[in-house]
Design a protein around this motif. Sequence first.
Motif, mmCIF file in Angstrom:
data_model
loop_
_atom_site.group_PDB
_atom_site.id
_atom_site.type_symbol
_atom_site.label_atom_id
_atom_site.label_comp_id
_atom_site.label_asym_id
_atom_site.label_seq_id
_atom_site.Cartn_x
_atom_site.Cartn_y
_atom_site.Cartn_z
ATOM 1 N N ILE A 1 -7.460 -46.220 19.120
ATOM 2 C CA ILE A 1 -7.834 -46.094 20.532
ATOM 3 C C ILE A 1 -7.232 -47.229 21.342
ATOM 4 O O ILE A 1 -6.787 -47.046 22.478
ATOM 5 C CB ILE A 1 -9.369 -46.059 20.669
ATOM 6 C CG1 ILE A 1 -9.905 -44.807 19.979
ATOM 7 C CG2 ILE A 1 -9.795 -46.074 22.117
ATOM 8 C CD1 ILE A 1 -11.393 -44.743 19.915
ATOM 9 N N SER B 1 -3.736 -46.445 22.618
ATOM 10 C CA SER B 1 -3.587 -45.557 23.781
ATOM 11 C C SER B 1 -3.589 -46.338 25.088
ATOM 12 O O SER B 1 -3.023 -45.913 26.084
ATOM 13 C CB SER B 1 -4.709 -44.521 23.802
ATOM 14 O OG SER B 1 -5.951 -45.137 24.037
ATOM 15 N N GLN C 1 -0.077 -38.633 25.392
ATOM 16 C CA GLN C 1 -1.216 -37.796 24.995
ATOM 17 C C GLN C 1 -0.954 -37.123 23.650
ATOM 18 O O GLN C 1 -1.820 -37.076 22.777
ATOM 19 C CB GLN C 1 -1.451 -36.727 26.076
ATOM 20 C CG GLN C 1 -2.584 -35.760 25.787
ATOM 21 C CD GLN C 1 -3.938 -36.398 25.986
ATOM 22 O OE1 GLN C 1 -4.046 -37.472 26.542
ATOM 23 N NE2 GLN C 1 -4.971 -35.736 25.499
ATOM 24 N N LEU D 1 -1.259 -39.652 20.715
ATOM 25 C CA LEU D 1 -2.634 -39.994 20.372
ATOM 26 C C LEU D 1 -3.342 -38.833 19.680
ATOM 27 O O LEU D 1 -4.081 -39.014 18.720
ATOM 28 C CB LEU D 1 -3.399 -40.395 21.639
ATOM 29 C CG LEU D 1 -4.744 -41.079 21.408
ATOM 30 C CD1 LEU D 1 -4.583 -42.326 20.572
ATOM 31 C CD2 LEU D 1 -5.413 -41.409 22.735
ATOM 32 N N GLU D 2 -3.097 -37.614 20.158
ATOM 33 C CA GLU D 2 -3.705 -36.442 19.526
ATOM 34 C C GLU D 2 -3.209 -36.270 18.095
ATOM 35 O O GLU D 2 -3.985 -35.890 17.204
ATOM 36 C CB GLU D 2 -3.392 -35.190 20.342
ATOM 37 C CG GLU D 2 -4.186 -35.093 21.631
ATOM 38 C CD GLU D 2 -3.811 -33.873 22.457
ATOM 39 O OE1 GLU D 2 -4.463 -33.642 23.478
ATOM 40 O OE2 GLU D 2 -2.856 -33.172 22.068
ATOM 41 N N PHE E 1 -5.137 -38.821 16.011
ATOM 42 C CA PHE E 1 -6.532 -38.407 15.869
ATOM 43 C C PHE E 1 -6.666 -37.213 14.938
ATOM 44 O O PHE E 1 -7.544 -37.164 14.086
ATOM 45 C CB PHE E 1 -7.111 -38.047 17.250
ATOM 46 C CG PHE E 1 -7.895 -39.167 17.873
ATOM 47 C CD1 PHE E 1 -7.294 -40.386 18.110
ATOM 48 C CD2 PHE E 1 -9.220 -38.998 18.223
ATOM 49 C CE1 PHE E 1 -8.008 -41.420 18.678
ATOM 50 C CE2 PHE E 1 -9.941 -40.033 18.789
ATOM 51 C CZ PHE E 1 -9.337 -41.250 19.028
ATOM 52 N N TYR F 1 -14.904 -39.831 21.164
ATOM 53 C CA TYR F 1 -15.027 -41.106 21.874
ATOM 54 C C TYR F 1 -15.748 -40.859 23.185
ATOM 55 O O TYR F 1 -15.390 -39.978 23.965
ATOM 56 C CB TYR F 1 -13.662 -41.743 22.129
ATOM 57 C CG TYR F 1 -13.787 -43.067 22.855
ATOM 58 C CD1 TYR F 1 -14.353 -44.168 22.215
ATOM 59 C CD2 TYR F 1 -13.384 -43.197 24.180
ATOM 60 C CE1 TYR F 1 -14.504 -45.373 22.865
ATOM 61 C CE2 TYR F 1 -13.526 -44.407 24.837
ATOM 62 C CZ TYR F 1 -14.095 -45.489 24.188
ATOM 63 O OH TYR F 1 -14.255 -46.682 24.843
ATOM 64 N N ARG G 1 -12.513 -38.253 24.569
ATOM 65 C CA ARG G 1 -11.528 -37.987 23.520
ATOM 66 C C ARG G 1 -12.208 -37.266 22.367
ATOM 67 O O ARG G 1 -13.328 -37.605 21.979
ATOM 68 C CB ARG G 1 -10.929 -39.308 23.018
ATOM 69 C CG ARG G 1 -9.786 -39.158 22.045
ATOM 70 C CD ARG G 1 -8.518 -38.719 22.727
ATOM 71 N NE ARG G 1 -8.055 -39.703 23.683
ATOM 72 C CZ ARG G 1 -7.087 -39.478 24.568
ATOM 73 N NH1 ARG G 1 -6.498 -38.304 24.592
ATOM 74 N NH2 ARG G 1 -6.724 -40.413 25.409
ATOM 75 N N ASN H 1 -11.128 -34.919 18.514
ATOM 76 C CA ASN H 1 -10.060 -34.400 17.654
ATOM 77 C C ASN H 1 -10.355 -32.971 17.193
ATOM 78 O O ASN H 1 -11.459 -32.443 17.391
ATOM 79 C CB ASN H 1 -9.796 -35.335 16.459
ATOM 80 C CG ASN H 1 -10.863 -35.259 15.384
ATOM 81 O OD1 ASN H 1 -11.958 -34.768 15.615
ATOM 82 N ND2 ASN H 1 -10.540 -35.765 14.198
ATOM 83 N N LYS I 1 -11.835 -27.705 22.726
ATOM 84 C CA LYS I 1 -11.747 -29.024 23.328
ATOM 85 C C LYS I 1 -12.066 -28.988 24.821
ATOM 86 O O LYS I 1 -12.767 -29.869 25.348
ATOM 87 C CB LYS I 1 -10.338 -29.589 23.091
ATOM 88 C CG LYS I 1 -10.195 -31.068 23.412
ATOM 89 C CD LYS I 1 -8.811 -31.579 23.048
ATOM 90 C CE LYS I 1 -8.582 -31.543 21.557
ATOM 91 N NZ LYS I 1 -7.311 -32.160 21.153
ATOM 92 N N LEU J 1 -14.622 -31.897 26.441
ATOM 93 C CA LEU J 1 -14.157 -33.034 27.238
ATOM 94 C C LEU J 1 -14.817 -33.051 28.603
ATOM 95 O O LEU J 1 -14.960 -32.015 29.271
ATOM 96 C CB LEU J 1 -12.638 -32.984 27.388
ATOM 97 C CG LEU J 1 -11.813 -33.217 26.114
ATOM 98 C CD1 LEU J 1 -10.330 -33.051 26.398
ATOM 99 C CD2 LEU J 1 -12.084 -34.602 25.531
#
Length: 665
Positions: free
Chosen positions: A192, A195, A209, A212-213, A216, A225, A234, A236, A247, A251
Amino acid sequence: MKKLIVASMGKNTGNVIANQIKSLLSNYITVESVLISEMSRVNMKCDMVLFTSEFTAKLAIKYLNKDIDYFIAYRVINHKNIECVISLPVGTEVLLVNDGENSALEAIEQLVELGLNHIKYYPVYPGCRQYPKLETAITPGEAPLVPGYVNNLIDIGTRILDIRTIHELISRLDIKETLRESLVTRYIKDIIEISRSIDESRKSARESQRLLETIFDSVEYGILYVNSLGKIVRVNSKFESIFNKKKKDILGKNFFEVIDSIDIFAKERGSLIIEIEGREVLIDIDQVSLENDLGYLVTIEYTEKISKLDHKIRRNHEQRIKRKLYTFEDYLTVNKEVKDMLKRAEKFAKNDATIIIQGENGTGKEILAQAVHMSSFRRKNAFIPVNIAAVTPNLLESELFGYEEGAFTGARKGGKVGLFEIANGGTIFIDEIGDAPLDFQVKLLRVLQEKRIRRVGASQEIPIDVRVITATNKNLINLIDEGKFREDLFFRLNILPLKTIPLRRRRDDIKHLLMHFVDIYFGKGKIKSVDELLDIETNEFLLNYRWRGNVRELINLVEYMSFIYESKVLGISALPYYMIDDEYDRGKIILDSSELWVLEEIEKNRGIGRSSLAQTAKKQDINLGEGKIRGIIKRLKEKELIDYKEGKRGCKISRKGINALENYK
């Protein structure tokens, strides 16, 4: 506390790995870092050894006591150190420098898997000659290997242990209470941080993005997160799967809207078990501080998967083991008798019947068993070795056949899978079968007959498909006569018998093997021949030495000589004291290879003449004419090893000669 030793080739690598383990498990175990070059001189008493690579293990395994457990680490790029790589412009060409071809390619693969595929990598390693001259290089802690003309060096640091190795370590040291603390939390927190450090001027928001995905989603746990306001920012793909939600539906929502049974802001959180979609899950919540921002990292996993972690770890361990098994090419020899034995073993490999390997210690029984496995149709499946003598008799049945939960006091929750089940589809190698207790022999016989095992405490039998290879250094026929081994089990095991040949009967192999191991311990090509290392007398001594420890003893001798060698030819006085004392104890009767052959032929034929000996030598392709044999017979007579009279059977072995042969055998 239990003790773990981290064994590595380089000091920096060992310290990095040891410090990583200490940061996670210092409350439960003590950790020490040892260089493999020091292992023969330091106290290696511990509960487990962690080798930092397969190559390290291959070089150092000989220093370990057979009772000490060990495994090989799987290492990954340290997520903390990739910010500079992220910031490189799209299309940048770089050198990836590491200490070997495989490790360089593996590092490239791991960087690409992390989403860092916007640059082009060229592997560079010692011995690599073809690569472009570039200004930028990336290296995982191997800066001294980087070409001098590189202007921009990005050292991403020594690769660290991945989460699978950490879990395997926890399981095999039996400190599973640490799973209550979220190791994943500490592992993912660094991700994290990344990012927030991505250079937005160099990378588009979409690329950041996606990176990071990818990181994860590569983790096997559900990850969520939550910011300081309780909003989910965030998540996964594993979390989506567990909660059966998309997702976009998670989110931006408040945490309590997704999991209403948990107060994320509560001071007392720890580990919680709740039910989701009819299945129990373990949830860990940790407060994390990212720069000036406060948030919460939530990890989630099915409890049933955690309870099965042991089985998964064993399976992963087997897969690594399979890559380093020996083949028939690794059984080094120039001896005709050994080659004939290996040809027979190769034929046996195509069959699926049980094999028993009889032979002295140090003659390569396990190498032979592995080679049979690797030449069989089972080679893509597990090879599981077990030493009967190393397992406490009252644990033998549960170790090989497994047990059910509650089978006995101290039984592991959820039970335990036995080695026969782990070896299903592959081969199980049972060493020191001559030491098996009689009650266990009965159970093993039933398994071989029925091809089924029953776990301790279970009522149902489990079918298995396993090839069984056993080995022993004992005479099982004698043990049968003494009532210590079952005759029916012997004939069940002895369908395809093999017998390894001791080194004293392979005199043509001694120099061959000596030079092979000299190349390993002295450095390839540094010693051109045995004569450059040993004088004539010492050469002759080693050819006629009885080699109680066989090849293992020869390896020890070469390693010993590598420490005392000072570029001068070594004499007999330089040999270890026990070798010289051993020859003294045998009455100082030393025979060269030709004398020994003649004496053996005389004994075998119960008397034989000179011309018959010459004809036999010619048939066996041995360079001994009648003139040479005359001289040998004279020397044997002087040593009172034979009685000689003219005639067809003029040479007969004496009692002293029989004793001399017994010593050599």
